[in-house]
Design an enzyme around this catalytic site. Structure first.
Site, PDB file in Angstrom:
ATOM      1  N   GLY A 254       8.829 -13.807  -7.843  1.00 18.57           N
ATOM      2  CA  GLY A 254       8.832 -13.949  -6.387  1.00 18.57           C
ATOM      3  C   GLY A 254       7.750 -14.927  -5.952  1.00 18.57           C
ATOM      4  O   GLY A 254       7.097 -15.569  -6.788  1.00 18.57           O
TER       5      GLY A 254
ATOM      6  N   ASP B  66      -3.593   9.947  15.880  1.00 17.43           N
ATOM      7  CA  ASP B  66      -3.928   8.534  15.721  1.00 17.43           C
ATOM      8  C   ASP B  66      -4.840   8.128  16.863  1.00 17.43           C
ATOM      9  O   ASP B  66      -4.671   8.592  17.992  1.00 17.43           O
ATOM     10  CB  ASP B  66      -2.667   7.654  15.683  1.00 17.43           C
ATOM     11  CG  ASP B  66      -2.918   6.359  14.916  1.00 17.43           C
ATOM     12  OD1 ASP B  66      -2.373   6.207  13.807  1.00 17.43           O
ATOM     13  OD2 ASP B  66      -3.697   5.515  15.421  1.00 17.43           O
TER      14      ASP B  66
ATOM     15  N   LEU C 142       4.175   6.457  -2.323  1.00 18.68           N
ATOM     16  CA  LEU C 142       5.431   6.011  -1.705  1.00 18.68           C
ATOM     17  C   LEU C 142       5.474   4.488  -1.576  1.00 18.68           C
ATOM     18  O   LEU C 142       4.432   3.828  -1.513  1.00 18.68           O
ATOM     19  CB  LEU C 142       5.620   6.668  -0.332  1.00 18.68           C
ATOM     20  CG  LEU C 142       4.600   6.415   0.791  1.00 18.68           C
ATOM     21  CD1 LEU C 142       4.755   5.053   1.414  1.00 18.68           C
ATOM     22  CD2 LEU C 142       4.722   7.480   1.850  1.00 18.68           C
TER      23      LEU C 142
ATOM     24  N   HIS D 175      10.791  -9.112 -11.696  1.00 24.22           N
ATOM     25  CA  HIS D 175      11.588 -10.062 -10.933  1.00 24.22           C
ATOM     26  C   HIS D 175      10.611 -11.054 -10.291  1.00 24.22           C
ATOM     27  O   HIS D 175       9.711 -10.636  -9.571  1.00 24.22           O
ATOM     28  CB  HIS D 175      12.393  -9.310  -9.871  1.00 24.22           C
ATOM     29  CG  HIS D 175      13.492 -10.123  -9.306  1.00 24.22           C
ATOM     30  ND1 HIS D 175      14.692 -10.302  -9.945  1.00 24.22           N
ATOM     31  CD2 HIS D 175      13.559 -10.839  -8.164  1.00 24.22           C
ATOM     32  CE1 HIS D 175      15.466 -11.089  -9.221  1.00 24.22           C
ATOM     33  NE2 HIS D 175      14.798 -11.419  -8.136  1.00 24.22           N
TER      34      HIS D 175
ATOM     35  N   LYS E 176      -4.739  -5.646  -1.818  1.00 23.99           N
ATOM     36  CA  LYS E 176      -6.054  -5.041  -1.557  1.00 23.99           C
ATOM     37  C   LYS E 176      -6.464  -4.087  -2.679  1.00 23.99           C
ATOM     38  O   LYS E 176      -7.650  -3.985  -3.017  1.00 23.99           O
ATOM     39  CB  LYS E 176      -6.071  -4.348  -0.192  1.00 23.99           C
ATOM     40  CG  LYS E 176      -5.439  -2.982  -0.156  1.00 23.99           C
ATOM     41  CD  LYS E 176      -5.656  -2.284   1.176  1.00 23.99           C
ATOM     42  CE  LYS E 176      -4.907  -0.950   1.247  1.00 23.99           C
ATOM     43  NZ  LYS E 176      -5.288   0.049   0.265  1.00 23.99           N
TER      44      LYS E 176
ATOM     45  N   LYS F 173      -4.285   6.291  -9.010  1.00 22.12           N
ATOM     46  CA  LYS F 173      -3.637   5.469  -7.975  1.00 22.12           C
ATOM     47  C   LYS F 173      -3.905   3.969  -8.205  1.00 22.12           C
ATOM     48  O   LYS F 173      -2.990   3.143  -8.197  1.00 22.12           O
ATOM     49  CB  LYS F 173      -4.136   5.901  -6.591  1.00 22.12           C
ATOM     50  CG  LYS F 173      -3.678   5.027  -5.447  1.00 22.12           C
ATOM     51  CD  LYS F 173      -2.191   5.118  -5.203  1.00 22.12           C
ATOM     52  CE  LYS F 173      -1.740   4.018  -4.259  1.00 22.12           C
ATOM     53  NZ  LYS F 173      -0.313   3.990  -4.042  1.00 22.12           N
TER      54      LYS F 173
ATOM     55  N   GLU G 119       6.954   1.330   0.727  1.00 30.10           N
ATOM     56  CA  GLU G 119       7.584   1.016   2.009  1.00 30.10           C
ATOM     57  C   GLU G 119       9.020   0.589   1.737  1.00 30.10           C
ATOM     58  O   GLU G 119       9.317  -0.038   0.731  1.00 30.10           O
ATOM     59  CB  GLU G 119       6.808  -0.105   2.713  1.00 30.10           C
ATOM     60  CG  GLU G 119       5.510   0.421   3.267  1.00 30.10           C
ATOM     61  CD  GLU G 119       4.658  -0.645   3.917  1.00 30.10           C
ATOM     62  OE1 GLU G 119       5.176  -1.702   4.286  1.00 30.10           O
ATOM     63  OE2 GLU G 119       3.443  -0.406   4.047  1.00 30.10           O
TER      64      GLU G 119
ATOM     65  N   CYS H 146      -0.600  -2.893  -0.108  1.00 29.43           N
ATOM     66  CA  CYS H 146      -1.216  -2.181  -1.239  1.00 29.43           C
ATOM     67  C   CYS H 146      -1.683  -3.078  -2.369  1.00 29.43           C
ATOM     68  O   CYS H 146      -2.872  -3.148  -2.655  1.00 29.43           O
ATOM     69  CB  CYS H 146      -0.250  -1.121  -1.759  1.00 29.43           C
ATOM     70  SG  CYS H 146      -0.011   0.213  -0.570  1.00 29.43           S
TER      71      CYS H 146
END
Ligand SMILES: NC(=O)c1ccc[n+]([C@@H]2O[C@H](COP(=O)([O-])OP(=O)(O)OC[C@H]3O[C@@H](n4cnc5c(N)ncnc54)[C@H](O)[C@@H]3O)[C@@H](O)[C@H]2O)c1
Length: 444
Positions: free
Chosen positions: A256, A30, A153, A254, A266, A207, A155, A263
């Site tokens: 919100g 990094d 994946l 659901h 953007k 994706k 978060e 993700c």
């Protein structure tokens, strides 16, 4: 096998730790020196279930390394995963590929033996092909392949999702790259996850298509919740009713406060931008982006209306800041749209989140920080549930309501059942259900 992972964020750190767990020698690189120093001191910079144990054990075993030195990490690595950020580009909606391109050129300079350079970052269609040309131009002599291997994946369950994915997608044009990735993912495919080889473009589109579709379901149920508020009906019942249809299913239905995170916001923008540029507009995705922006933009008005038209001078408790439960990620979190207008309108805002505990984000300037949900609610005129943390489900709602100046709850996650709320003194505003007032139920 030596593997380098460029970018030690949510995706890079989780991928690196899981690959080390499979026995590979993994170098996480990094450019953020503080992050690397923290990791080398045993401090995990992000909140992710199971990650600390995995990082510590593999680091101690000598299979997981953290460095800012990209050339030494990439030298002799058989695979180099690019897991750097691809935020929205300033000025338009496209993905900003500056970090990916910078990483690719640094990798190109550092290549020694054969290596597969793998895009794990979410990148627009055409990126792998362009990176291949970019690296070839910089290093005509190098032996390398490029592969597109998007990450799915989530978060909050990132380690689990990496280890048990629904599928692994690899876009490539070379058998050697396919074999390298087949070997890397063997510990996962052995347990049944399908490994699907595609061309570059299909892998990249898969994706965006997956995220676009999931975001569309959320925008759909949010709009349907708004309709329930106007015409009656309970969105939870409606969602259950349609979810039992096997063609539809229950997930991502659901309501919100509007989707956030690193993700969906953007990626929907970038997908729409790609489609516009290709002159094959995805008007459905454009509508999702606009519906979600409007929803988040209307949060302040929703709160003001629930408080009789004005929030000025009101003390407002915010329960949850992270964009969803089980993460500390604040990127595009709904609170960023709601809290600044509240403080600008001279409401006094006190926040509590189980893992987001500091005030480093500018949007939270002027916000008070409480140590518990009960502390936040004390003397408040309203409590707003912004994140669906499990610990909020079990709150003693009567104690919470009695400690407040006015027992008003605006539940933007529909955490509570009407039956439970009816036993409390709360005036309860939720999504896609009618407002509940204690006089209606006789609760004290
Ligand atoms: N976060 C998620 O849930 C998720 C899930 C799937 C896919 N993705 C995609 O994965 C990518 C990474 O996302 P993230 O959430 O892990 O981002 P992040 O911001 O958490 O991490 C990115 C890291 O890369 C580092 N970096 C940037 N340029 C670098 C360079 N040239 N050399 C070394 N390090 C560099 C940054 O310092 C940062 O620590 C994005 O494209 C994202 O869309 C994210």
């Amino acid at each position: 096998m030596k593997i380098a992972v460029i970018g030690a964020g949510y995706v890079g750190l989780v991928s690196g730790a899981c690959l080390a767990e499979f026995g590979f020698d993994v170098f996480c690189v990094d450019q953020n020196e503080t992050r690397v120093a923290d990791l080398n001191a045993g401090r995990i910079p992000i909140h992710e279930a199971g990650l600390d144990t995995l990082v510590h054990s593999n680091w101690r075993a000598g299979r997981l390394h953290f460095t800012t030195d990209l050339p030494s990490a990439v030298a002799q690595a058989e695979a180099v995963f690019i897991a750097v950020s691809t935020p929205t580009r300033r000025g338009d909606d496209a993905a900003d590929l500056a970090y990916v391109q910078q990483a690719a050129s640094e990798i190109a300079q550092a290549l020694t033996g054969y290596s597969v350079i793998v895009t794990k970052s979410t990148v627009p269609v055409g990126t792998a092909r362009r990176l291949k040309a970019q690296i070839r131009e910089l290093r005509p002599d190098a032996e390398f392949d490029v592969a597109a291997n998007p990450e799915f994946l989530r978060e909050g369950s990132a380690v689990e999702d990496f280890l048990h994915p629904d599928r692994i997608i690899v876009g490539s044009e070379s058998k050697r790259a396919q074999e390298t990735l087949r070997k890397i993912y063997q510990p996962i495919t052995m347990t049944g996850a399908p490994l699907i080889f595609t061309d570059f473009e299909s892998a990249e589109l898969i994706k965006y298509a997956a995220n676009g579709y999931l975001a569309m379901r959320l925008a759909f149920i949010n709009q349907l919740a708004d309709l329930c508020e106007k015409v009656g009906g309970d969105i939870a019942v409606v969602a259950k009713g349609i979810g039992h249809d096997k063609r539809i299913g229950h997930h991502y239905l659901h309501p919100g406060p509007g989707f956030g995170g690193s993700c969906f916001p953007k990626d929907t923008r970038a997908l729409a931008a790609t489609a516009r540029e290709a002159k094959a507009p995805l008007s459905l995705i454009e509508a999702v982006v606009s519906a979600n922006d409007k929803r988040k933009g209307a949060l302040f008005a929703r709160v003001a209306t629930a408080l009789g038209g004005s929030v000025t001078g009101k003390r407002i408790a915010i329960l949850g800041l992270a964009f969803k439960a089980e993460t500390d990620d604040l990127r595009d979190a709904p609170g960023l749209d709601l809290i600044p207008p509240l403080t600008a309108a001279k409401a006094s805002v006190v926040a509590y989140d189980p893992v987001v505990r500091n005030n480093s984000n500018n949007a939270f300037a002027g916000v008070g920080w409480a140590k518990t949900a009960y502390d936040a609610a004390k003397d408040a005129d309203a409590v707003i549930v912004l994140t669906e943390w499990n610990e909020f489900r079990g709150l003693d709602l009567i104690r919470l309501a009695r400690s407040m100046r006015e027992p008003v709850m605006i539940d933007l996650r529909n955490l509570y059942s009407i039956a439970d709320i009816a036993k409390t003194p709360f005036i309860y505003h939720s999504l896609g259900r009618q407002t509940l007032r204690p006089l209606m139920t006789g609760a004290v």
